[in-house]
Design an enzyme around this catalytic site. Structure first.
Site, PDB file in Angstrom:
ATOM      1  N   ARG A 148      91.807  -9.015   5.084  1.00 21.64           N
ATOM      2  CA  ARG A 148      91.609  -9.214   6.781  1.00 21.64           C
ATOM      3  C   ARG A 148      90.093  -8.550   6.961  1.00 21.64           C
ATOM      4  O   ARG A 148      89.925  -7.296   6.280  1.00 21.64           O
ATOM      5  CB  ARG A 148      92.494  -8.609   7.552  1.00 21.64           C
ATOM      6  CG  ARG A 148      92.277  -8.608   9.034  1.00 21.64           C
ATOM      7  CD  ARG A 148      93.395  -7.697   9.785  1.00 21.64           C
ATOM      8  NE  ARG A 148      92.805  -6.558  10.329  1.00 21.64           N
ATOM      9  CZ  ARG A 148      93.342  -6.043  11.531  1.00 21.64           C
ATOM     10  NH1 ARG A 148      94.272  -6.282  12.101  1.00 21.64           N
ATOM     11  NH2 ARG A 148      92.884  -4.869  11.771  1.00 21.64           N
ATOM     12  N   TYR A 160      87.819  -3.216  17.959  1.00 19.07           N
ATOM     13  CA  TYR A 160      89.150  -3.192  17.462  1.00 19.07           C
ATOM     14  C   TYR A 160      89.119  -3.362  16.022  1.00 19.07           C
ATOM     15  O   TYR A 160      88.340  -4.408  15.522  1.00 19.07           O
ATOM     16  CB  TYR A 160      90.253  -4.330  18.015  1.00 19.07           C
ATOM     17  CG  TYR A 160      91.143  -4.515  17.040  1.00 19.07           C
ATOM     18  CD1 TYR A 160      92.248  -3.631  17.317  1.00 19.07           C
ATOM     19  CD2 TYR A 160      91.196  -5.422  16.302  1.00 19.07           C
ATOM     20  CE1 TYR A 160      93.398  -3.687  16.299  1.00 19.07           C
ATOM     21  CE2 TYR A 160      92.481  -5.677  15.413  1.00 19.07           C
ATOM     22  CZ  TYR A 160      93.557  -4.535  15.544  1.00 19.07           C
ATOM     23  OH  TYR A 160      94.496  -4.649  14.576  1.00 19.07           O
ATOM     24  N   ASP A 211      91.762 -10.766  12.840  1.00 17.07           N
ATOM     25  CA  ASP A 211      92.615 -10.518  14.103  1.00 17.07           C
ATOM     26  C   ASP A 211      91.739 -10.585  15.386  1.00 17.07           C
ATOM     27  O   ASP A 211      90.725  -9.440  15.368  1.00 17.07           O
ATOM     28  CB  ASP A 211      93.072  -9.112  13.662  1.00 17.07           C
ATOM     29  CG  ASP A 211      94.336  -8.750  14.982  1.00 17.07           C
ATOM     30  OD1 ASP A 211      94.632  -9.624  15.967  1.00 17.07           O
ATOM     31  OD2 ASP A 211      95.056  -8.029  14.638  1.00 17.07           O
ATOM     32  N   HIS A 213      93.103  -9.998  18.468  1.00 20.94           N
ATOM     33  CA  HIS A 213      93.656  -9.077  18.939  1.00 20.94           C
ATOM     34  C   HIS A 213      93.781  -9.279  20.754  1.00 20.94           C
ATOM     35  O   HIS A 213      93.349  -8.560  21.529  1.00 20.94           O
ATOM     36  CB  HIS A 213      93.334  -7.649  18.655  1.00 20.94           C
ATOM     37  CG  HIS A 213      94.142  -6.411  18.769  1.00 20.94           C
ATOM     38  ND1 HIS A 213      94.460  -5.772  19.814  1.00 20.94           N
ATOM     39  CD2 HIS A 213      94.801  -6.190  17.639  1.00 20.94           C
ATOM     40  CE1 HIS A 213      95.705  -4.987  19.494  1.00 20.94           C
ATOM     41  NE2 HIS A 213      95.827  -4.836  18.171  1.00 20.94           N
ATOM     42  N   GLU A 237      94.586 -14.372  14.096  1.00 18.13           N
ATOM     43  CA  GLU A 237      95.626 -13.893  14.757  1.00 18.13           C
ATOM     44  C   GLU A 237      95.298 -13.389  16.275  1.00 18.13           C
ATOM     45  O   GLU A 237      94.243 -13.069  16.642  1.00 18.13           O
ATOM     46  CB  GLU A 237      95.840 -12.570  13.958  1.00 18.13           C
ATOM     47  CG  GLU A 237      96.951 -11.656  14.436  1.00 18.13           C
ATOM     48  CD  GLU A 237      97.072 -10.540  13.561  1.00 18.13           C
ATOM     49  OE1 GLU A 237      96.529 -10.351  12.472  1.00 18.13           O
ATOM     50  OE2 GLU A 237      97.542  -9.518  14.304  1.00 18.13           O
ATOM     51  N   GLU A 263     103.148 -10.266  16.598  1.00 25.14           N
ATOM     52  CA  GLU A 263     103.357  -8.908  16.193  1.00 25.14           C
ATOM     53  C   GLU A 263     104.056  -8.076  17.476  1.00 25.14           C
ATOM     54  O   GLU A 263     104.589  -7.171  17.281  1.00 25.14           O
ATOM     55  CB  GLU A 263     101.921  -8.100  15.643  1.00 25.14           C
ATOM     56  CG  GLU A 263     101.030  -7.759  16.911  1.00 25.14           C
ATOM     57  CD  GLU A 263      99.714  -7.215  15.978  1.00 25.14           C
ATOM     58  OE1 GLU A 263      99.430  -7.209  15.059  1.00 25.14           O
ATOM     59  OE2 GLU A 263      99.137  -6.172  16.957  1.00 25.14           O
ATOM     60  N   ARG A 284     104.307 -13.666  13.455  1.00 24.15           N
ATOM     61  CA  ARG A 284     103.997 -12.314  12.746  1.00 24.15           C
ATOM     62  C   ARG A 284     104.911 -11.417  13.192  1.00 24.15           C
ATOM     63  O   ARG A 284     104.931 -10.038  13.010  1.00 24.15           O
ATOM     64  CB  ARG A 284     102.737 -11.738  13.385  1.00 24.15           C
ATOM     65  CG  ARG A 284     101.597 -12.492  12.641  1.00 24.15           C
ATOM     66  CD  ARG A 284     100.223 -12.029  12.768  1.00 24.15           C
ATOM     67  NE  ARG A 284     100.171 -10.510  12.853  1.00 24.15           N
ATOM     68  CZ  ARG A 284     100.234  -9.493  11.895  1.00 24.15           C
ATOM     69  NH1 ARG A 284     100.390  -9.963  10.486  1.00 24.15           N
ATOM     70  NH2 ARG A 284      99.888  -8.199  12.275  1.00 24.15           N
ATOM     71  N   GLU A 340     101.463  -8.199   5.969  1.00 22.80           N
ATOM     72  CA  GLU A 340     100.356  -7.381   6.073  1.00 22.80           C
ATOM     73  C   GLU A 340     100.745  -6.058   5.568  1.00 22.80           C
ATOM     74  O   GLU A 340     101.795  -5.417   5.506  1.00 22.80           O
ATOM     75  CB  GLU A 340     100.160  -6.936   7.672  1.00 22.80           C
ATOM     76  CG  GLU A 340      99.133  -5.988   8.067  1.00 22.80           C
ATOM     77  CD  GLU A 340      99.152  -5.784   9.523  1.00 22.80           C
ATOM     78  OE1 GLU A 340      99.944  -6.397  10.092  1.00 22.80           O
ATOM     79  OE2 GLU A 340      98.041  -5.262   9.913  1.00 22.80           O
ATOM     80  N   TRP A 403      93.534  -5.023  25.721  1.00 18.00           N
ATOM     81  CA  TRP A 403      93.050  -4.135  24.396  1.00 18.00           C
ATOM     82  C   TRP A 403      93.533  -4.938  22.970  1.00 18.00           C
ATOM     83  O   TRP A 403      94.551  -5.273  22.862  1.00 18.00           O
ATOM     84  CB  TRP A 403      93.729  -2.706  24.252  1.00 18.00           C
ATOM     85  CG  TRP A 403      93.297  -2.098  22.884  1.00 18.00           C
ATOM     86  CD1 TRP A 403      92.159  -1.525  22.801  1.00 18.00           C
ATOM     87  CD2 TRP A 403      93.931  -1.722  22.020  1.00 18.00           C
ATOM     88  NE1 TRP A 403      91.961  -1.055  21.415  1.00 18.00           N
ATOM     89  CE2 TRP A 403      93.292  -1.237  20.658  1.00 18.00           C
ATOM     90  CE3 TRP A 403      95.503  -2.286  21.460  1.00 18.00           C
ATOM     91  CZ2 TRP A 403      93.777  -0.933  19.650  1.00 18.00           C
ATOM     92  CZ3 TRP A 403      96.017  -1.679  20.325  1.00 18.00           C
ATOM     93  CH2 TRP A 403      95.057  -1.141  19.288  1.00 18.00           C
TER      94      TRP A 403
HETATM   95  O1  LIG Z   1      97.776  -4.798  12.333  1.00 19.06           O
HETATM   96  C1  LIG Z   1      97.664  -5.533  13.047  1.00 19.06           C
HETATM   97  O2  LIG Z   1      97.381  -6.615  13.082  1.00 19.06           O
HETATM   98  C2  LIG Z   1      97.410  -4.913  14.519  1.00 19.06           C
HETATM   99  O3  LIG Z   1      96.895  -5.609  15.448  1.00 19.06           O
HETATM  100  C3  LIG Z   1      97.702  -3.578  14.764  1.00 19.06           C
HETATM  101  C4  LIG Z   1      98.123  -3.103  16.032  1.00 19.06           C
HETATM  102  O4  LIG Z   1      96.971  -2.859  16.875  1.00 19.06           O
HETATM  103  C5  LIG Z   1      98.769  -2.049  16.146  1.00 19.06           C
HETATM  104  O5  LIG Z   1      99.903  -1.989  15.061  1.00 19.06           O
HETATM  105  C6  LIG Z   1      99.561  -1.305  17.250  1.00 19.06           C
HETATM  106  O6  LIG Z   1     100.485  -0.644  17.395  1.00 19.06           O
HETATM  107 MG   LIG Z   2      97.176  -7.714  15.002  1.00 17.86          MG
END
Ligand SMILES: O=C(O)C(=O)C[C@H](O)[C@H](O)CO
Ligand SMILES: [Mg+2]
Length: 403
Positions: A148, A160, A211, A213, A237, A263, A284, A340, A403
């Site tokens: 990643r 991030y 990612d 995010h 992602e 996630e 995920r 991951e 975020w």
């Molecule tokens: O590992 C990832 O893909 C993430 O996005 C991590 C997250 O921000 C994290 O696990 C939040 O607790």
């Molecule tokens: Mg993530």
């Protein structure tokens, strides 16, 4: 029958907070389950201690499905991350117990291995493109087949996925939420440059992931996907917040970049439309936040009907107990994609002794009966809980953002 006679919640902070449930049966067999919800740890601990554990005492530990249904339907208040993480912890611990009593690793109870091992991806990050590529090359040297990529955005103080001092990224870093600042156009300029540089340096035999995010609108995500297509990303992602599952139709209209989501999902209902409308390529959701092995298997089975593969979340805030459970799940499901893997610190690894191993870009859960992971309670007691929040994000004009 193995009767549940006791259960306790263990909170420990060997560098970061973890919440673990331990269930004890009358024959002395114990099982563990991860219940860590980053930044909200004590809510799950309370849900377990005050509302779940009293209902477990006296039950037959072998009746995993029935106990799952009891906790899900019986609470009346369904779904949500706190409830589902608590149910997951119970479910995981019960699979651990069943494996130990059967004398088999959990993946054998799930139908046996569907593959030799589980491909994992590591996190390469850096403040500049050059730094990120240097880390990615190091991952490649370590044998990783999937990496990643996250890099700093010029003109933004923090981004991030970019760590100050480590290979892995630990976002829950302050006693009150840190405030980050976000600028979409600056971000959209740098990511294609990062992928171009990565292909030049790493070649084409490695999977590259990214990612987002939850930070783009659907049309912005479509644009980024298009810009990255020449570099063949393995996945993009969390392109956009997924409460609105319909939004992914718009992304799909504009790009063939594979999409990964989930996630933060905790139920099959969070991803049902995404799966049934073929709007994603990887799901995920993972053991601790999506109701345990029992519920995650249901999600994977639905996804399999649509050729959607799994890509379980595995950041450092998911404890080694979740990691072990995820690896048993990954090894057994037919539609595994990737796992991951963010390494835990040596302190965390010592608190959670485990049988899983990493070699040549892949992992294996090991063949110990049960999950092959435990918590050293004496060691855990030496690390007191320390409140830590995830950051929040604002646009440059102060507007609150994702975020
Ligand atoms: O590992 C990832 O893909 C993430 O996005 C991590 C997250 O921000 C994290 O696990 C939040 O607790
Ligand atoms: Mg993530």
């Amino acid at each position: 029958m193995p009767k549940i006679v006791d259960a306790r919640v263990i909170i420990t902070c060997p560098g970061r907070n973890f919440v673990t449930l331990k269930i004890i049966c009358d024959d002395g067999t114990t099982g563990v389950g991860d219940a860590t919800l980053n930044g909200r740890e004590l809510s799950v601990a309370s849900y377990l201690t005050d509302h779940v554990i009293p209902c477990l005492i006296g039950r037959d530990a072998h009746r995993i499905e029935d106990i799952w249904q009891y906790l899900y339907k019986g609470a009346y208040w369904r779904r949500g991350p706190v409830t589902m993480s608590a149910i997951a912890a119970v479910d995981t611990a019960l699979w651990d117990i069943k494996g130990k009593i059967a004398g088999l690793p959990v993946y054998q109870l799930l139908g046996g291995a569907s593959r030799e091992n589980v491909m994992v991806y590591g996190h390469a990050n850096g403040t500049t493109i050059e730094d990120t590529i240097a880390v990615a090359l190091d991952y490649q040297r370590q044998g990783y087949k999937a990496i990643r990529l996250q890099c700093g955005v010029p003109g933004m103080a923090s981004t991030y996925g970019v760590s100050k001092d480590r290979y892995f990224y630990e976002p829950a870093d302050a006693d009150l939420p840190t405030e980050n600042v976000w600028n979409t156009s600056k971000y959209l300029r740098v990511v294609p440059e990062l992928f171009k540089a990565a292909r030049e340096a790493l070649g084409w035999d490695v999977h590259l992931l990214h990612d987002i995010h939850h930070r783009l609108t659907p049309i912005e995500a479509g644009r980024l996907g298009k810009d990255l297509e020449p570099y063949r990303p393995f996945w993009l992602e969390d392109a956009t917040p997924a409460e609105n599952q319909e939004a992914f139709k718009l992304i799909r209209q504009h790009t063939t970049a594979p999409l990964a989501v989930g996630e933060i999902f905790n139920s099959i209902h969070d991803c049902r439309e995404l799966i049934q409308n073929q709007l994603i390529d990887y799901i995920r959701a993972t053991v601790v936040h999506a109701g345990g092995i029992t519920h995650l298997r249901r999600i994977a089975s639905l996804a399999d009907l649509y050729q959607i593969r799994t890509g379980c979340h595995g950041a450092t805030d998911l404890s080694p107990v979740c990691m072990a459970a995820a690896l048993h799940f990954d090894l057994s499901v037919p539609n595994f994609g990737v796992q991951e893997y963010m390494r835990h610190t040596p302190e965390t690894d010592a608190v959670f002794p485990h049988a899983y191993t990493f070699a040549d870009g892949a992992m294996h859960p090991g063949d110990e009966p049960g999950l092959g992971v435990d918590i050293d309670e004496e060691l855990a007691a030496g690390y007191e809980y320390s409140r830590a929040f995830l950051p929040v994000n604002r646009l440059e004009d102060g507007t609150m953002y994702n975020w």
